[in-house]
Design an enzyme around this catalytic site. Structure first.
Site, PDB file in Angstrom:
ATOM      1  N   LYS A 201       0.907  -1.040   0.000  1.00 38.75           N
ATOM      2  CA  LYS A 201       0.156  -0.070   0.002  1.00 38.75           C
ATOM      3  C   LYS A 201       0.839   1.330   0.195  1.00 38.75           C
ATOM      4  O   LYS A 201       1.716   1.638   1.048  1.00 38.75           O
ATOM      5  CB  LYS A 201      -0.918   0.175   1.185  1.00 38.75           C
ATOM      6  CG  LYS A 201      -1.732   1.132   1.344  1.00 38.75           C
ATOM      7  CD  LYS A 201      -2.935   1.058   2.235  1.00 38.75           C
ATOM      8  CE  LYS A 201      -3.696   2.045   2.240  1.00 38.75           C
ATOM      9  NZ  LYS A 201      -4.687   1.988   3.413  1.00 38.75           N
ATOM     10  N   ARG A 211     -10.876   9.419   1.810  1.00 44.00           N
ATOM     11  CA  ARG A 211     -10.950  10.258   3.203  1.00 44.00           C
ATOM     12  C   ARG A 211     -12.032  10.901   3.378  1.00 44.00           C
ATOM     13  O   ARG A 211     -12.697  11.300   4.236  1.00 44.00           O
ATOM     14  CB  ARG A 211      -9.391  10.818   3.273  1.00 44.00           C
ATOM     15  CG  ARG A 211      -8.385   9.877   3.207  1.00 44.00           C
ATOM     16  CD  ARG A 211      -7.025  10.418   3.649  1.00 44.00           C
ATOM     17  NE  ARG A 211      -5.859   9.184   3.252  1.00 44.00           N
ATOM     18  CZ  ARG A 211      -4.821   9.642   2.803  1.00 44.00           C
ATOM     19  NH1 ARG A 211      -4.247  10.757   2.912  1.00 44.00           N
ATOM     20  NH2 ARG A 211      -3.885   8.602   2.740  1.00 44.00           N
ATOM     21  N   LYS A 225       0.881   9.894   5.592  1.00 43.37           N
ATOM     22  CA  LYS A 225       1.085   8.478   5.921  1.00 43.37           C
ATOM     23  C   LYS A 225       2.414   7.879   5.479  1.00 43.37           C
ATOM     24  O   LYS A 225       2.491   6.688   5.516  1.00 43.37           O
ATOM     25  CB  LYS A 225      -0.142   7.828   5.597  1.00 43.37           C
ATOM     26  CG  LYS A 225      -1.438   8.145   6.038  1.00 43.37           C
ATOM     27  CD  LYS A 225      -2.579   7.328   5.884  1.00 43.37           C
ATOM     28  CE  LYS A 225      -3.839   7.734   6.485  1.00 43.37           C
ATOM     29  NZ  LYS A 225      -5.061   6.794   6.412  1.00 43.37           N
ATOM     30  N   LYS A 256      -2.061  -1.629  -4.158  1.00 47.52           N
ATOM     31  CA  LYS A 256      -2.764  -0.351  -3.797  1.00 47.52           C
ATOM     32  C   LYS A 256      -2.289   0.957  -3.855  1.00 47.52           C
ATOM     33  O   LYS A 256      -1.233   1.173  -3.323  1.00 47.52           O
ATOM     34  CB  LYS A 256      -3.790  -0.457  -2.598  1.00 47.52           C
ATOM     35  CG  LYS A 256      -4.812   0.602  -2.401  1.00 47.52           C
ATOM     36  CD  LYS A 256      -5.459   0.026  -1.147  1.00 47.52           C
ATOM     37  CE  LYS A 256      -6.420   1.363  -0.648  1.00 47.52           C
ATOM     38  NZ  LYS A 256      -6.548   1.475   0.692  1.00 47.52           N
ATOM     39  N   SER A 282     -10.169   5.422  -4.733  1.00 48.69           N
ATOM     40  CA  SER A 282     -11.118   6.569  -4.869  1.00 48.69           C
ATOM     41  C   SER A 282     -10.675   7.528  -5.910  1.00 48.69           C
ATOM     42  O   SER A 282     -11.456   8.053  -6.650  1.00 48.69           O
ATOM     43  CB  SER A 282     -11.563   7.086  -3.471  1.00 48.69           C
ATOM     44  OG  SER A 282     -10.232   7.622  -2.901  1.00 48.69           O
ATOM     45  N   TYR A 321     -15.080   0.774  -7.361  1.00 50.24           N
ATOM     46  CA  TYR A 321     -16.604   1.318  -7.148  1.00 50.24           C
ATOM     47  C   TYR A 321     -17.402   1.312  -8.425  1.00 50.24           C
ATOM     48  O   TYR A 321     -18.558   1.560  -8.220  1.00 50.24           O
ATOM     49  CB  TYR A 321     -16.231   2.982  -6.633  1.00 50.24           C
ATOM     50  CG  TYR A 321     -15.361   2.952  -5.569  1.00 50.24           C
ATOM     51  CD1 TYR A 321     -16.010   2.741  -4.283  1.00 50.24           C
ATOM     52  CD2 TYR A 321     -14.013   3.321  -5.803  1.00 50.24           C
ATOM     53  CE1 TYR A 321     -15.008   2.738  -3.010  1.00 50.24           C
ATOM     54  CE2 TYR A 321     -13.319   3.245  -4.436  1.00 50.24           C
ATOM     55  CZ  TYR A 321     -13.720   3.044  -3.278  1.00 50.24           C
ATOM     56  OH  TYR A 321     -12.898   3.235  -2.288  1.00 50.24           O
TER      57      TYR A 321
END
Ligand code: PBG
Length: 333
Positions: A201, A211, A225, A256, A282, A321
């Site tokens: 990731k 988020r 992060k 990802k 996303s 999605y």
């Protein structure tokens, strides 16, 4: 392997008509390749828009059950659930993650009662529950503390397993969490629980709309992060992450984001025999939808082309999605 040259070889012979193109097609997309990520919110009979993810909504638990029916009707094998925790339930330690009556646990129980055969994947990470938006707990210097976080993740995984999910998916990128979760599952009576590790990731800007969707805010500090998610410049390191998670007891791994990291999917699938899933995240969704809404891209063509890219790279499944959109089209054909 030697190819004869032109005119003995004419590549266009196998492209000249539909039947021959179909016959020699290398990859195919099926509904069974898809996982549909869904956002859960408080309330009843409630649907909320997410500004940065056009057509994606948050659903209250009763409506999530309706979406589970849609998934079943469309032959989508699994859903992934993400909660939008109300702000007043968030704290620095992400305590709500350990509440067996939290939104995700309620949704898992409701969906399992109605559609026991639909697979449910649950994220293990604290970011939907912390008021600072990080995936773990912070020390006084604002650094994520690895072991204290892992202890919480194990408790979160225990609560999710008890609620009845099928797949535990640690997405937090702490060191040692897969092994710790695996030993808890063995000792607590969940020997068959599948662990899908978000092994690779990246610290990506493509998660921005997610988020918004879970209300994690975008106020993460300058390191964001980066002290736990991978540097987008690295590729060899991805293989170390995967090898460690396999050694610790992962059954499947994930890469990802998706499309910007197809090379990583290929390297992972070439070097391991575990199933590798791709997550079209996303931001990838938002970019596509924005261009489609502006009339700049043909939605169906680009969505299906992106799915083929994942298949070609070696992914054995895709979280997207667009899952219901794709499955609807595949079922009509
Ligand atoms: C939680 C988590 C994130 C995503 C999935 N699980 C966000 C993050 O790590 O910041 C992103 C999914 C998406 O962007 O669609 N750790």
């Amino acid at each position: 392997m030697t190819e004869s040259t032109f005119p003995n070889t004419r590549m266009r012979r196998l492209r000249q008509s539909v039947f021959i193109r179909d016959l020699v097609q290398e990859q195919r997309l099926h509904c069974s390749d898809l996982v549909w990520p869904l956002f859960v919110c408080e309330g009843e009979n409630t649907t909320e828009d997410i500004a940065s993810m056009p057509d994606v909504k948050r659903y209250s638990v009763d409506r999530i059950v309706e979406k589970a029916k849609t998934a079943t009707d469309l032959n989508i094998p699994a859903i992934a659930l993400f909660p939008k925790t109300p702000d007043q339930l968030k704290d620095a330690a992400g305590s709500e993650a350990l509440n067996d009556q939290n939104l995700v646990c309620k949704a898992v129980r409701a969906v399992k009662a109605a559609f026991p055969d639909l697979g449910i994947i649950c994220d293990v990470a604290l970011d939907p529950y912390t008021n600072h938006g990080h995936d773990g707990v912070l020390n006084d210097q604002g650094r994520i503390e690895n072991e204290r976080t892992v202890d919480k993740l194990v408790e979160q995984a225990r609560v999710l397993a008890a609620a009845g999910c099928d797949i535990i998916a640690p997405s937090d990128m702490m060191d040692g969490r897969v092994g710790a979760i695996r030993s808890m599952l063995e000792s607590d009576g969940y020997p068959n629980m599948i662990i899908l590790s978000y092994a690779v990731k990246y610290a990506s800007a493509f998660y921005g709309p997610f988020r918004d969707a879970v209300g994690a805010g975008r106020k993460l500090g300058s390191d964001s992060k980066k002290t736990y998610q991978m540097n987008p410049a690295n590729s060899d390191e991805a293989l170390r992450e995967v090898a460690l998670d396999i050694a610790e007891g992962a059954d499947m791994v994930m890469v990802k984001p998706g499309m910007p990291y197809l090379d990583i999917i290929r390297r992972v699938t070439d070097s391991t025999s575990l199933p590798c899933l791709a997550y079209q995240v996303s931001g990838e969704y938002a970019m596509t939808q924005a261009a489609v809404q502006a009339g700049w891209l043909d939605k169906r063509a680009v969505v299906f082309e992106s799915m083929m890219a994942f298949k070609r790279a070696g992914a054995s499944g895709i979280l997207t999605y667009f899952a219901p959109y794709i499955a609807d089209f595949l079922n009509q054909k």
